[in-house]
Design an enzyme around this catalytic site. Structure first.
Site, PDB file in Angstrom:
ATOM      1  N   ASP A  60       0.872  -1.170   0.000  1.00 18.59           N
ATOM      2  CA  ASP A  60       0.000   0.000   0.000  1.00 18.59           C
ATOM      3  C   ASP A  60       0.911   1.221   0.000  1.00 18.59           C
ATOM      4  O   ASP A  60       1.653   1.436   0.968  1.00 18.59           O
ATOM      5  CB  ASP A  60      -0.892  -0.023   1.243  1.00 18.59           C
ATOM      6  CG  ASP A  60      -1.805   1.191   1.354  1.00 18.59           C
ATOM      7  OD1 ASP A  60      -1.675   2.123   0.536  1.00 18.59           O
ATOM      8  OD2 ASP A  60      -2.640   1.209   2.282  1.00 18.59           O
ATOM      9  N   ASN A  86       3.513   5.882  -9.939  1.00 16.68           N
ATOM     10  CA  ASN A  86       2.259   6.123 -10.647  1.00 16.68           C
ATOM     11  C   ASN A  86       1.014   6.001  -9.769  1.00 16.68           C
ATOM     12  O   ASN A  86      -0.020   6.589 -10.069  1.00 16.68           O
ATOM     13  CB  ASN A  86       2.159   5.129 -11.815  1.00 16.68           C
ATOM     14  CG  ASN A  86       0.743   4.991 -12.337  1.00 16.68           C
ATOM     15  OD1 ASN A  86       0.258   5.823 -13.091  1.00 16.68           O
ATOM     16  ND2 ASN A  86       0.051   3.932 -11.909  1.00 16.68           N
ATOM     17  N   TYR A 151      -7.709  16.544  -4.165  1.00 16.67           N
ATOM     18  CA  TYR A 151      -6.904  15.880  -5.191  1.00 16.67           C
ATOM     19  C   TYR A 151      -5.953  16.884  -5.839  1.00 16.67           C
ATOM     20  O   TYR A 151      -4.763  16.599  -6.018  1.00 16.67           O
ATOM     21  CB  TYR A 151      -7.840  15.256  -6.227  1.00 16.67           C
ATOM     22  CG  TYR A 151      -7.154  14.550  -7.373  1.00 16.67           C
ATOM     23  CD1 TYR A 151      -6.530  13.323  -7.195  1.00 16.67           C
ATOM     24  CD2 TYR A 151      -7.166  15.102  -8.651  1.00 16.67           C
ATOM     25  CE1 TYR A 151      -5.917  12.665  -8.252  1.00 16.67           C
ATOM     26  CE2 TYR A 151      -6.564  14.458  -9.718  1.00 16.67           C
ATOM     27  CZ  TYR A 151      -5.935  13.243  -9.513  1.00 16.67           C
ATOM     28  OH  TYR A 151      -5.327  12.602 -10.571  1.00 16.67           O
ATOM     29  N   THR A 186      -9.124   5.491 -18.530  1.00 18.64           N
ATOM     30  CA  THR A 186      -8.769   4.434 -17.587  1.00 18.64           C
ATOM     31  C   THR A 186      -9.971   4.105 -16.711  1.00 18.64           C
ATOM     32  O   THR A 186     -10.993   4.793 -16.748  1.00 18.64           O
ATOM     33  CB  THR A 186      -7.623   4.878 -16.663  1.00 18.64           C
ATOM     34  OG1 THR A 186      -8.099   5.964 -15.842  1.00 18.64           O
ATOM     35  CG2 THR A 186      -6.409   5.332 -17.457  1.00 18.64           C
TER      36      THR A 186
END
Length: 253
Positions: A60, A86, A151, A186
């Site tokens: 993780d 990534n 974010y 994605t």
């Protein structure tokens, strides 16, 4: 496309799916030995079975001890030359409904996931005086978007970290860069599409158009286009490129 000897070992976090898997597969095709890191063993095993990677390690990225142990396991097999940090996650909410816990989750995965991985690989890279670190950030690290303040904050932090670390290790032979994709086709974006459809009643085609409108080319970015940029940054032709945040977004930035 860069061509790497098999002795080149690349580690890709979040490499079991999406952009990470596309990057891993491109590195394999370019000749590198590739280890993918992620939380889901089944996804990693699937990537290996499909030829998109050679090895998988479970961790993780938000957990420093987990990342350190997994990367040590991978490096014991073969020293790591290329780190592609990534792994990431996105949650959307209006700012007034974005509590401290949401901000912390976004920072833990998107920023600290990069930091933990970089810590685990940097010392051996500087000792060998060669290496590449590429963080997959986002156009959200270069501009703002509504309803994803946490974010955006985390991805802006990734870009700042990349710029600072690149200067710190510039004389060591290690380069540090960020790739900043726009909305990419994605499963992560698929989740955003589902949310748009649920909240607005729009069709999937209309939801795609809502995201694609940010791209002047009027489309979603393909994962392979992000992977090609990463390959270039990892190759010898990009030896003088460091501290950069390269947008792959059809002219949005």
């Amino acid at each position: 496309m860069a061509a790497f000897p098999r002795s080149t070992h690349a580690l890709v976090t979040g490499g079991g799916r999406g952009i990470g898997r596309a990057i891993a597969a491109s590195l394999v095709q370019a000749g590198a030995t590739v280890t993918v890191l992620g939380r889901n063993r089944d996804g990693l095993d699937e990537a290996v079975a499909a030829g998109a990677a050679h090895f998988g390690v479970v961790a993780d990225v938000a957990n420093e001890a987990s990342v350190t142990q997994a990367i040590a396991e991978a490096a014991a097999r073969q020293p790591i030359d290329l780190l592609i940090a990534n792994a990431g996650a996105a949650e959307s909410a209006p700012f007034m409904k974005s509590d401290a816990a949401l901000f912390q989750r976004m920072i833990d995965v998107n920023l600290m996931g990069v930091v933990h991985a970089a810590h685990a690989v940097l010392k051996p890279m500087t000792e060998r005086r060669e290496g590449r670190i590429v963080a997959v950030a986002s156009t959200a690290g270069l501009k703002g978007y509504s309803y994803v303040s946490a974010y955006c904050a985390a991805k802006h932090a990734v870009v700042g970290f990349v710029r600072a670390l690149a200067l710190e290790v510039a004389a060591s032979g290690v380069t540090v860069n960020a790739v900043c994709p726009g909305f990419t086709d994605t499963d992560l974006v698929a989740g955003s599409l589902d949310l748009i459809m649920k909240k607005t009643g729009r069709s999937r085609e209309q939801a795609v158009a809502e995201l694609a409108k940010h791209n002047p080319q009027g489309r979603l970015v393909a994962p392979a286009e992000v992977a090609d940029t990463v390959l270039w940054l990892c190759g010898p032709g990009a030896s003088a490129v460091t501290g950069q945040a390269i947008a792959v977004a059809g002219g949005e930035i």
